[in-house]
Design an enzyme around this catalytic site. Structure first.
Site, PDB file in Angstrom:
ATOM      1  N   CYS A 149       0.803  -1.233   0.000  1.00  0.00           N
ATOM      2  CA  CYS A 149       0.000   0.000   0.000  1.00  0.00           C
ATOM      3  C   CYS A 149       0.831   1.276   0.000  1.00  0.00           C
ATOM      4  O   CYS A 149       0.328   2.337  -0.371  1.00  0.00           O
ATOM      5  CB  CYS A 149      -0.934   0.027   1.200  1.00  0.00           C
ATOM      6  SG  CYS A 149      -2.016  -1.385   1.299  1.00  0.00           S
ATOM      7  N   HIS A 178      -3.391   7.194   3.553  1.00  0.00           N
ATOM      8  CA  HIS A 178      -3.821   5.903   3.019  1.00  0.00           C
ATOM      9  C   HIS A 178      -5.205   5.589   3.604  1.00  0.00           C
ATOM     10  O   HIS A 178      -5.474   5.896   4.768  1.00  0.00           O
ATOM     11  CB  HIS A 178      -2.820   4.823   3.421  1.00  0.00           C
ATOM     12  CG  HIS A 178      -3.213   3.463   2.941  1.00  0.00           C
ATOM     13  ND1 HIS A 178      -3.558   3.217   1.634  1.00  0.00           N
ATOM     14  CD2 HIS A 178      -3.350   2.274   3.599  1.00  0.00           C
ATOM     15  CE1 HIS A 178      -3.881   1.948   1.508  1.00  0.00           C
ATOM     16  NE2 HIS A 178      -3.769   1.355   2.678  1.00  0.00           N
ATOM     17  N   ASN A 199     -10.215   0.385  -0.083  1.00  0.00           N
ATOM     18  CA  ASN A 199      -8.754   0.415   0.011  1.00  0.00           C
ATOM     19  C   ASN A 199      -8.168  -0.040  -1.331  1.00  0.00           C
ATOM     20  O   ASN A 199      -8.292  -1.205  -1.701  1.00  0.00           O
ATOM     21  CB  ASN A 199      -8.321  -0.532   1.143  1.00  0.00           C
ATOM     22  CG  ASN A 199      -6.816  -0.592   1.317  1.00  0.00           C
ATOM     23  OD1 ASN A 199      -6.059  -0.022   0.532  1.00  0.00           O
ATOM     24  ND2 ASN A 199      -6.381  -1.293   2.351  1.00  0.00           N
TER      25      ASN A 199
HETATM   26  O1  UT7 Z   1      -4.060  -1.373   3.662  1.00  0.00           O
HETATM   27  C1  UT7 Z   1      -3.403  -1.816   4.808  1.00  0.00           C
HETATM   28  C2  UT7 Z   1      -3.902  -3.110   5.283  1.00  0.00           C
HETATM   29  N1  UT7 Z   1      -5.194  -3.156   5.846  1.00  0.00           N
HETATM   30  C3  UT7 Z   1      -5.580  -2.573   6.999  1.00  0.00           C
HETATM   31  O2  UT7 Z   1      -4.961  -1.680   7.494  1.00  0.00           O
HETATM   32  C4  UT7 Z   1      -6.812  -3.080   7.671  1.00  0.00           C
HETATM   33  C5  UT7 Z   1      -6.686  -3.059   9.165  1.00  0.00           C
HETATM   34  N2  UT7 Z   1      -7.755  -3.702   9.862  1.00  0.00           N
HETATM   35  C6  UT7 Z   1      -9.042  -3.275   9.841  1.00  0.00           C
HETATM   36  O3  UT7 Z   1      -9.342  -2.316   9.178  1.00  0.00           O
HETATM   37  C7  UT7 Z   1     -10.070  -3.991  10.678  1.00  0.00           C
HETATM   38  O4  UT7 Z   1      -9.414  -4.842  11.592  1.00  0.00           O
HETATM   39  C8  UT7 Z   1     -11.103  -4.791   9.838  1.00  0.00           C
HETATM   40  C9  UT7 Z   1     -12.034  -3.847   9.094  1.00  0.00           C
HETATM   41  C10 UT7 Z   1     -10.377  -5.692   8.864  1.00  0.00           C
HETATM   42  C11 UT7 Z   1     -11.968  -5.666  10.745  1.00  0.00           C
HETATM   43  O5  UT7 Z   1     -12.614  -4.863  11.730  1.00  0.00           O
HETATM   44  P1  UT7 Z   1     -12.586  -5.296  13.256  1.00  0.00           P
HETATM   45  O6  UT7 Z   1     -13.375  -4.308  13.998  1.00  0.00           O
HETATM   46  O7  UT7 Z   1     -11.149  -5.483  13.653  1.00  0.00           O
HETATM   47  O8  UT7 Z   1     -13.381  -6.654  13.232  1.00  0.00           O
HETATM   48  P2  UT7 Z   1     -12.894  -8.104  13.665  1.00  0.00           P
HETATM   49  O9  UT7 Z   1     -11.822  -8.605  12.768  1.00  0.00           O
HETATM   50  O10 UT7 Z   1     -12.625  -8.086  15.122  1.00  0.00           O
HETATM   51  O11 UT7 Z   1     -14.192  -8.968  13.413  1.00  0.00           O
HETATM   52  C12 UT7 Z   1     -15.373  -8.760  14.183  1.00  0.00           C
HETATM   53  C13 UT7 Z   1     -16.442  -9.746  13.738  1.00  0.00           C
HETATM   54  C14 UT7 Z   1     -15.960 -11.182  13.686  1.00  0.00           C
HETATM   55  O12 UT7 Z   1     -17.019 -12.015  14.120  1.00  0.00           O
HETATM   56  P3  UT7 Z   1     -17.019 -12.606  15.610  1.00  0.00           P
HETATM   57  O13 UT7 Z   1     -15.766 -13.406  15.727  1.00  0.00           O
HETATM   58  O14 UT7 Z   1     -17.039 -11.411  16.516  1.00  0.00           O
HETATM   59  O15 UT7 Z   1     -18.284 -13.415  15.660  1.00  0.00           O
HETATM   60  C15 UT7 Z   1     -15.729 -11.425  12.199  1.00  0.00           C
HETATM   61  O16 UT7 Z   1     -15.880 -12.787  11.834  1.00  0.00           O
HETATM   62  O17 UT7 Z   1     -16.874  -9.426  12.409  1.00  0.00           O
HETATM   63  C16 UT7 Z   1     -16.820 -10.586  11.589  1.00  0.00           C
HETATM   64  N3  UT7 Z   1     -16.537 -10.196  10.214  1.00  0.00           N
HETATM   65  C17 UT7 Z   1     -17.499  -9.828   9.364  1.00  0.00           C
HETATM   66  N4  UT7 Z   1     -18.836  -9.767   9.484  1.00  0.00           N
HETATM   67  C18 UT7 Z   1     -19.540  -9.329   8.417  1.00  0.00           C
HETATM   68  C19 UT7 Z   1     -15.331 -10.092   9.601  1.00  0.00           C
HETATM   69  N5  UT7 Z   1     -15.499  -9.650   8.340  1.00  0.00           N
HETATM   70  C20 UT7 Z   1     -16.840  -9.486   8.169  1.00  0.00           C
HETATM   71  C21 UT7 Z   1     -17.630  -9.067   7.082  1.00  0.00           C
HETATM   72  N6  UT7 Z   1     -18.963  -8.983   7.243  1.00  0.00           N
HETATM   73  N7  UT7 Z   1     -17.083  -8.696   5.893  1.00  0.00           N
END
Ligand code: UT7
Length: 377
Positions: free
Chosen positions: A111, A249, A279
């Site tokens: 990125c 970014h 992104n």
């Molecule tokens: O470009 C550079 C690289 N990328 C980044 O910088 C991304 C950095 N990370 C993030 O932006 C965030 O961590 C995410 C947007 C990827 C995820 O958000 P989060 O608040 O950290 O969510 P999480 O990973 O803790 O997931 C929460 C819940 C999980 O379910 P449980 O375990 O709580 O039941 C996931 O399975 O959300 C679930 N989940 C989804 N639900 C619906 C994960 N992806 C999805 C989805 N739709 N697409």
């Protein structure tokens, strides 16, 4: 002393839009989850190759600068969506533009590739190696996305933008760069199946499985971008109050808000495009920069801060003093060939070539070997 300043800018954004509702037709996700967790509403899916997107963006940037392709000394292609490892992608842009005197180099720091590329090109200008450079940020992630994985499939989009960077005696342009890499967590963002390391496993391009530890990346992104921003401001003897606009970014609205808070910069001074493009990895910062110029958010002589973060885990923050011009000298006649399919149709076509383990069953995601269909002559 020679300075390196941006004199041209252009985007190469493919027209087809993939909405959150489109994603929820084949993933267990919702508009509500994607919007509240990331700020994203839609992203683009390209019907042309990455080199074609990059060529369109570059042609527009050249027109904006009033520069002819024959005057370009260097093309930097920043991104990790290369069609082939050899020949490199910058050479594909060089021939499509007719920039026959230009050196051509690819940079992949995920990125942050555009930011690393801008810093490298500015260094070459400042040392007198080149005078006129094109720096591109481009990604075609839709072709190697694992569309069965909702953790990553909702986050990314395709796109491109380019800037023209020129030598000047005026005290403007790139004031400083902080570049770094938090490699301890390099395995937290990894596209498996994409590179020489996989060749002897019988895995071919496009057979990808993404390792993505969102929370680890999130925390390290906030830290990397925040610390780099504070350091680059200190290096230039500037304060947060001096900054006119931050163009960060755009991986997640919540990351951007945290970085702005840490750096002491109000959100009114932050350019946001994450809601409309998602992104786009290396393309995100330059596309947002072009949109900021279109929206009149950059003023002549203004200070612009560009923080970024990506796989590696690389981070960067660049500080620019904008030059005297914020409008294009001319418009390029180059445009995208027409797109006859919707973004969802294109994604479904890619998905139909993947089995649940991400293995391609037909040659859909094979590299595009054809020469670019975009010509600028
Ligand atoms: O470009 C550079 C690289 N990328 C980044 O910088 C991304 C950095 N990370 C993030 O932006 C965030 O961590 C995410 C947007 C990827 C995820 O958000 P989060 O608040 O950290 O969510 P999480 O990973 O803790 O997931 C929460 C819940 C999980 O379910 P449980 O375990 O709580 O039941 C996931 O399975 O959300 C679930 N989940 C989804 N639900 C619906 C994960 N992806 C999805 C989805 N739709 N697409």
């Amino acid at each position: 002393m020679i300075h390196a300043t941006i004199t041209g800018w252009g985007e190469g954004m493919p027209p087809a839009i993939l909405s959150n509702a489109d994603l929820s037709t084949f993933l267990d996700t919702s508009d509500e989850w994607i919007t509240t967790r990331t700020g994203m509403k839609e992203r683009r899916v390209s019907h042309v190759s990455a080199i074609e997107m990059a060529t369109i963006a570059s042609s527009r940037a050249l027109a904006c600068a009033g520069l002819d392709a024959s005057q370009v000394d260097l093309i930097v292609y920043g991104g990790c969506s290369n069609e082939e490892a050899v020949p490199n992608s910058a050479s594909g842009v060089q021939i499509a533009l007719g920039a026959t005197h230009a050196a051509a180099m690819d940079i992949n720091t995920a990125c942050t590739s555009f930011l690393y590329g801008l810093s490298a090109a500015a260094g070459m200008i400042q040392s007198g190696t080149v005078r006129n450079a094109i720096v591109i940020g481009v990604e075609l992630i839709s072709r190697y996305m694992d569309w069965s994985n909702r953790n990553v499939a909702v986050l990314f989009g395709d796109g491109a933008a380019a800037v023209v960077l020129q030598a000047t005696d005026a005290n403007e342009g790139l004031l400083g760069s902080v570049l770094g890499c938090d490699a301890e967590a390099r395995q937290s963002l990894r596209v498996r199946g994409f590179g020489c390391g996989y060749a002897n496993l019988g895995i071919s391009y496009g057979d990808t499985i993404w390792d993505f530890d969102g929370q680890v990346i999130f925390k390290r992104a906030v830290r990397g971008m925040s610390e780099a921003s504070v350091r680059v401001l200190a290096q230039a003897g500037a304060s947060a109050d001096d900054v006119d606009l931050v163009v960060p970014h755009q991986a997640n609205l919540r990351i951007i808000e945290a970085v702005a808070r840490y750096a002491g910069i109000p959100m009114e001074k932050v350019m946001l495009t994450v809601q409309r493009y998602g992104n786009m990895s290396a393309a995100t910062v330059p596309v947002s920069l072009v949109d900021a110029l279109k929206e009149g958010r950059i003023r002549a002589g203004g200070l612009v801060l560009l923080p970024g973060f990506g796989g590696g885990l690389t981070y960067a923050a660049l500080l620019l003093r904008w030059g005297g011009r914020v409008t294009p000298i001319a418009q390029s006649p180059v445009s995208f060939p027409s797109c006859t399919r919707s973004a969802l149709e294109m994604v479904n076509e890619i998905r139909s070539g993947q089995d649940p383990h991400g293995r391609s069953q037909r040659g859909l995601m094979a590299p595009v070997f054809a020469e670019s269909r975009v010509t600028t002559g």
